[in-house]
Motif scaffolding. Structure first.
Motif, PDB file in Angstrom:
ATOM      1  N   UNK A  24       0.784  -1.237   0.000  1.00  0.00           N
ATOM      2  CA  UNK A  24       0.000   0.000   0.000  1.00  0.00           C
ATOM      3  C   UNK A  24       0.812   1.282   0.000  1.00  0.00           C
ATOM      4  N   UNK A  25       2.114   1.176  -0.183  1.00  0.00           N
ATOM      5  CA  UNK A  25       2.973   2.369  -0.196  1.00  0.00           C
ATOM      6  C   UNK A  25       3.415   2.610  -1.627  1.00  0.00           C
ATOM      7  N   UNK A  26       2.780   3.586  -2.269  1.00  0.00           N
ATOM      8  CA  UNK A  26       3.104   3.851  -3.669  1.00  0.00           C
ATOM      9  C   UNK A  26       3.157   5.342  -3.975  1.00  0.00           C
ATOM     10  N   UNK A  27       2.789   6.167  -3.027  1.00  0.00           N
ATOM     11  CA  UNK A  27       2.846   7.618  -3.235  1.00  0.00           C
ATOM     12  C   UNK A  27       4.171   8.169  -2.732  1.00  0.00           C
ATOM     13  N   UNK A  28       4.556   9.304  -3.300  1.00  0.00           N
ATOM     14  CA  UNK A  28       5.840   9.905  -2.944  1.00  0.00           C
ATOM     15  C   UNK A  28       5.663  11.228  -2.216  1.00  0.00           C
ATOM     16  N   UNK A  29       6.592  11.494  -1.322  1.00  0.00           N
ATOM     17  CA  UNK A  29       6.796  12.831  -0.782  1.00  0.00           C
ATOM     18  C   UNK A  29       7.826  13.465  -1.703  1.00  0.00           C
ATOM     19  N   UNK A  30       7.531  14.674  -2.198  1.00  0.00           N
ATOM     20  CA  UNK A  30       8.463  15.345  -3.117  1.00  0.00           C
ATOM     21  C   UNK A  30       8.633  16.806  -2.729  1.00  0.00           C
ATOM     22  N   UNK A  31       9.841  17.289  -2.949  1.00  0.00           N
ATOM     23  CA  UNK A  31      10.108  18.707  -2.732  1.00  0.00           C
ATOM     24  C   UNK A  31       9.903  19.431  -4.051  1.00  0.00           C
ATOM     25  N   UNK A  32       9.090  20.488  -4.012  1.00  0.00           N
ATOM     26  CA  UNK A  32       8.821  21.239  -5.238  1.00  0.00           C
ATOM     27  C   UNK A  32       9.867  22.335  -5.454  1.00  0.00           C
ATOM     28  N   UNK A  33       9.676  23.097  -6.515  1.00  0.00           N
ATOM     29  CA  UNK A  33      10.650  24.140  -6.874  1.00  0.00           C
ATOM     30  C   UNK A  33      10.723  25.257  -5.842  1.00  0.00           C
ATOM     31  N   UNK A  34       9.724  25.363  -4.951  1.00  0.00           N
ATOM     32  CA  UNK A  34       9.732  26.349  -3.869  1.00  0.00           C
ATOM     33  C   UNK A  34      10.320  25.771  -2.575  1.00  0.00           C
ATOM     34  N   UNK A  35      10.945  24.603  -2.693  1.00  0.00           N
ATOM     35  CA  UNK A  35      11.554  23.896  -1.557  1.00  0.00           C
ATOM     36  C   UNK A  35      10.517  23.536  -0.490  1.00  0.00           C
ATOM     37  N   UNK A  36       9.310  23.190  -0.945  1.00  0.00           N
ATOM     38  CA  UNK A  36       8.246  22.731  -0.056  1.00  0.00           C
ATOM     39  C   UNK A  36       8.094  21.221  -0.243  1.00  0.00           C
ATOM     40  N   UNK A  37       8.127  20.494   0.855  1.00  0.00           N
ATOM     41  CA  UNK A  37       7.925  19.046   0.796  1.00  0.00           C
ATOM     42  C   UNK A  37       6.430  18.775   0.868  1.00  0.00           C
ATOM     43  N   UNK A  38       5.930  18.064  -0.156  1.00  0.00           N
ATOM     44  CA  UNK A  38       4.507  17.738  -0.219  1.00  0.00           C
ATOM     45  C   UNK A  38       4.329  16.260  -0.504  1.00  0.00           C
ATOM     46  N   UNK A  39       3.188  15.737  -0.051  1.00  0.00           N
ATOM     47  CA  UNK A  39       2.814  14.356  -0.331  1.00  0.00           C
ATOM     48  C   UNK A  39       2.074  14.347  -1.660  1.00  0.00           C
ATOM     49  N   UNK A  40       2.358  13.373  -2.485  1.00  0.00           N
ATOM     50  CA  UNK A  40       1.741  13.261  -3.803  1.00  0.00           C
ATOM     51  C   UNK A  40       0.219  13.406  -3.705  1.00  0.00           C
ATOM     52  N   UNK A  41      -0.353  14.263  -4.563  1.00  0.00           N
ATOM     53  CA  UNK A  41      -1.790  14.539  -4.615  1.00  0.00           C
ATOM     54  C   UNK A  41      -2.304  15.215  -3.351  1.00  0.00           C
ATOM     55  N   UNK A  42      -1.465  15.986  -2.685  1.00  0.00           N
ATOM     56  CA  UNK A  42      -1.852  16.701  -1.473  1.00  0.00           C
ATOM     57  C   UNK A  42      -1.261  18.105  -1.513  1.00  0.00           C
ATOM     58  N   UNK A  43      -1.913  19.022  -0.866  1.00  0.00           N
ATOM     59  CA  UNK A  43      -1.399  20.391  -0.778  1.00  0.00           C
ATOM     60  C   UNK A  43      -0.711  20.663   0.555  1.00  0.00           C
ATOM     61  N   UNK A  44      -0.690  19.678   1.434  1.00  0.00           N
ATOM     62  CA  UNK A  44      -0.045  19.849   2.728  1.00  0.00           C
ATOM     63  C   UNK A  44       1.450  20.054   2.540  1.00  0.00           C
ATOM     64  N   UNK A  45       1.985  21.079   3.189  1.00  0.00           N
ATOM     65  CA  UNK A  45       3.419  21.348   3.175  1.00  0.00           C
ATOM     66  C   UNK A  45       3.990  20.843   4.502  1.00  0.00           C
ATOM     67  N   UNK A  46       4.987  19.981   4.416  1.00  0.00           N
ATOM     68  CA  UNK A  46       5.562  19.337   5.590  1.00  0.00           C
ATOM     69  C   UNK A  46       6.860  20.001   6.024  1.00  0.00           C
ATOM     70  N   UNK A  47       7.054  20.000   7.322  1.00  0.00           N
ATOM     71  CA  UNK A  47       8.325  20.335   7.935  1.00  0.00           C
ATOM     72  C   UNK A  47       8.984  19.012   8.327  1.00  0.00           C
ATOM     73  N   UNK A  48      10.286  18.983   8.502  1.00  0.00           N
ATOM     74  CA  UNK A  48      10.940  17.720   8.878  1.00  0.00           C
ATOM     75  C   UNK A  48      10.332  17.080  10.130  1.00  0.00           C
ATOM     76  N   UNK A  49       9.912  17.884  11.076  1.00  0.00           N
ATOM     77  CA  UNK A  49       9.343  17.352  12.319  1.00  0.00           C
ATOM     78  C   UNK A  49       7.973  16.704  12.107  1.00  0.00           C
ATOM     79  N   UNK A  50       7.358  16.906  10.946  1.00  0.00           N
ATOM     80  CA  UNK A  50       6.064  16.291  10.617  1.00  0.00           C
ATOM     81  C   UNK A  50       6.229  14.883  10.067  1.00  0.00           C
ATOM     82  N   UNK A  51       7.469  14.469   9.814  1.00  0.00           N
ATOM     83  CA  UNK A  51       7.742  13.196   9.157  1.00  0.00           C
ATOM     84  C   UNK A  51       8.664  12.331  10.013  1.00  0.00           C
ATOM     85  N   UNK A  52       8.652  11.033   9.734  1.00  0.00           N
ATOM     86  CA  UNK A  52       9.568  10.083  10.357  1.00  0.00           C
ATOM     87  C   UNK A  52      10.061   9.129   9.282  1.00  0.00           C
TER      88      UNK A  52
END
Length: 116
Positions: A24-52
Protein backbone atom coordinates in the motif's frame (compact mmCIF):
# COMPACT_ATOMS: atom_id res chain seq x y z
CA UNK A 1 29.28 -20.67 3.03
CA UNK A 2 25.59 -20.58 2.12
CA UNK A 3 24.60 -17.23 0.63
CA UNK A 4 20.98 -18.15 -0.14
CA UNK A 5 19.63 -15.59 2.34
CA UNK A 6 21.64 -12.85 0.68
CA UNK A 7 20.63 -13.91 -2.84
CA UNK A 8 16.95 -13.79 -1.92
CA UNK A 9 17.12 -10.18 -0.76
CA UNK A 10 15.81 -7.49 -3.05
CA UNK A 11 18.66 -5.60 -4.61
CA UNK A 12 17.03 -3.21 -7.07
CA UNK A 13 15.02 -0.07 -6.61
CA UNK A 14 12.16 -1.47 -8.71
CA UNK A 15 11.98 -4.66 -6.58
CA UNK A 16 11.69 -2.65 -3.37
CA UNK A 17 9.16 -0.24 -4.91
CA UNK A 18 7.01 -3.17 -6.11
CA UNK A 19 7.06 -4.77 -2.66
CA UNK A 20 6.18 -1.46 -1.01
CA UNK A 21 3.32 -0.98 -3.49
CA UNK A 22 2.02 -4.45 -2.54
CA UNK A 23 1.93 -3.12 1.04
CA UNK A 24 0.00 0.00 0.00
CA UNK A 25 2.97 2.37 -0.20
CA UNK A 26 3.10 3.85 -3.67
CA UNK A 27 2.85 7.62 -3.23
CA UNK A 28 5.84 9.91 -2.94
CA UNK A 29 6.80 12.83 -0.78
CA UNK A 30 8.46 15.35 -3.12
CA UNK A 31 10.11 18.71 -2.73
CA UNK A 32 8.82 21.24 -5.24
CA UNK A 33 10.65 24.14 -6.87
CA UNK A 34 9.73 26.35 -3.87
CA UNK A 35 11.55 23.90 -1.56
CA UNK A 36 8.25 22.73 -0.06
CA UNK A 37 7.92 19.05 0.80
CA UNK A 38 4.51 17.74 -0.22
CA UNK A 39 2.81 14.36 -0.33
CA UNK A 40 1.74 13.26 -3.80
CA UNK A 41 -1.79 14.54 -4.62
CA UNK A 42 -1.85 16.70 -1.47
CA UNK A 43 -1.40 20.39 -0.78
CA UNK A 44 -0.04 19.85 2.73
CA UNK A 45 3.42 21.35 3.18
CA UNK A 46 5.56 19.34 5.59
CA UNK A 47 8.33 20.33 7.94
CA UNK A 48 10.94 17.72 8.88
CA UNK A 49 9.34 17.35 12.32
CA UNK A 50 6.06 16.29 10.62
CA UNK A 51 7.74 13.20 9.16
CA UNK A 52 9.57 10.08 10.36
CA UNK A 53 11.94 7.95 8.29
CA UNK A 54 11.02 4.29 8.85
CA UNK A 55 13.56 2.68 6.54
CA UNK A 56 16.39 3.66 4.20
CA UNK A 57 17.41 1.60 1.16
CA UNK A 58 20.56 2.45 -0.83
CA UNK A 59 21.19 1.18 -4.34
CA UNK A 60 24.51 1.33 -6.15
CA UNK A 61 24.99 0.66 -9.83
CA UNK A 62 27.52 -2.04 -10.65
CA UNK A 63 29.56 0.10 -12.97
CA UNK A 64 27.91 3.50 -13.28
CA UNK A 65 27.80 6.00 -10.38
CA UNK A 66 24.80 7.61 -12.09
CA UNK A 67 22.81 4.52 -11.04
CA UNK A 68 23.13 5.34 -7.32
CA UNK A 69 19.80 5.98 -5.60
CA UNK A 70 18.30 6.06 -2.14
CA UNK A 71 14.71 5.34 -1.15
CA UNK A 72 13.33 6.41 2.22
CA UNK A 73 10.08 4.95 3.59
CA UNK A 74 8.44 7.86 5.38
CA UNK A 75 5.41 8.33 7.62
CA UNK A 76 3.72 11.65 8.37
CA UNK A 77 2.11 12.60 11.68
CA UNK A 78 -1.32 11.55 10.34
CA UNK A 79 -0.04 8.02 9.61
CA UNK A 80 0.23 8.39 5.81
CA UNK A 81 3.12 6.37 4.44
CA UNK A 82 5.07 7.11 1.31
CA UNK A 83 8.52 7.26 -0.22
CA UNK A 84 11.18 9.84 -0.84
CA UNK A 85 13.42 8.80 -3.75
CA UNK A 86 16.64 10.54 -4.70
CA UNK A 87 19.69 9.80 -6.76
CA UNK A 88 22.94 10.46 -4.93
CA UNK A 89 26.57 10.87 -5.70
CA UNK A 90 27.58 13.48 -8.23
CA UNK A 91 23.97 14.37 -9.08
CA UNK A 92 20.79 14.62 -7.06
CA UNK A 93 17.17 14.91 -8.11
CA UNK A 94 17.08 18.12 -6.10
CA UNK A 95 19.52 20.99 -6.67
CA UNK A 96 21.02 23.01 -3.84
CA UNK A 97 21.26 22.25 -0.14
CA UNK A 98 17.60 22.63 0.94
CA UNK A 99 16.65 19.02 0.19
CA UNK A 100 19.71 17.60 1.98
CA UNK A 101 19.10 19.86 4.98
CA UNK A 102 15.44 18.82 5.08
CA UNK A 103 16.36 15.11 5.01
CA UNK A 104 18.96 15.48 7.76
CA UNK A 105 16.32 17.05 10.03
CA UNK A 106 13.72 14.26 9.65
CA UNK A 107 13.68 12.01 12.74
CA UNK A 108 14.63 8.39 12.06
CA UNK A 109 12.81 5.48 13.69
CA UNK A 110 13.91 2.35 11.84
CA UNK A 111 11.12 -0.22 11.56
CA UNK A 112 11.68 -3.97 11.23
CA UNK A 113 8.45 -4.04 9.21
CA UNK A 114 10.45 -3.06 6.14
CA UNK A 115 13.31 -5.58 6.47
CA UNK A 116 12.82 -7.58 3.31
Amino acid sequence: MDNSDYNDRMTTLSQVMNTLADRGIHREFRMNENCEMKFENSETVYQPSDLTILKTYRFEGDSNPDDNAVLYVVKDNAGNRGMIIDSYGADSNYPGEKFDEFLRDIPVQESDEFNF
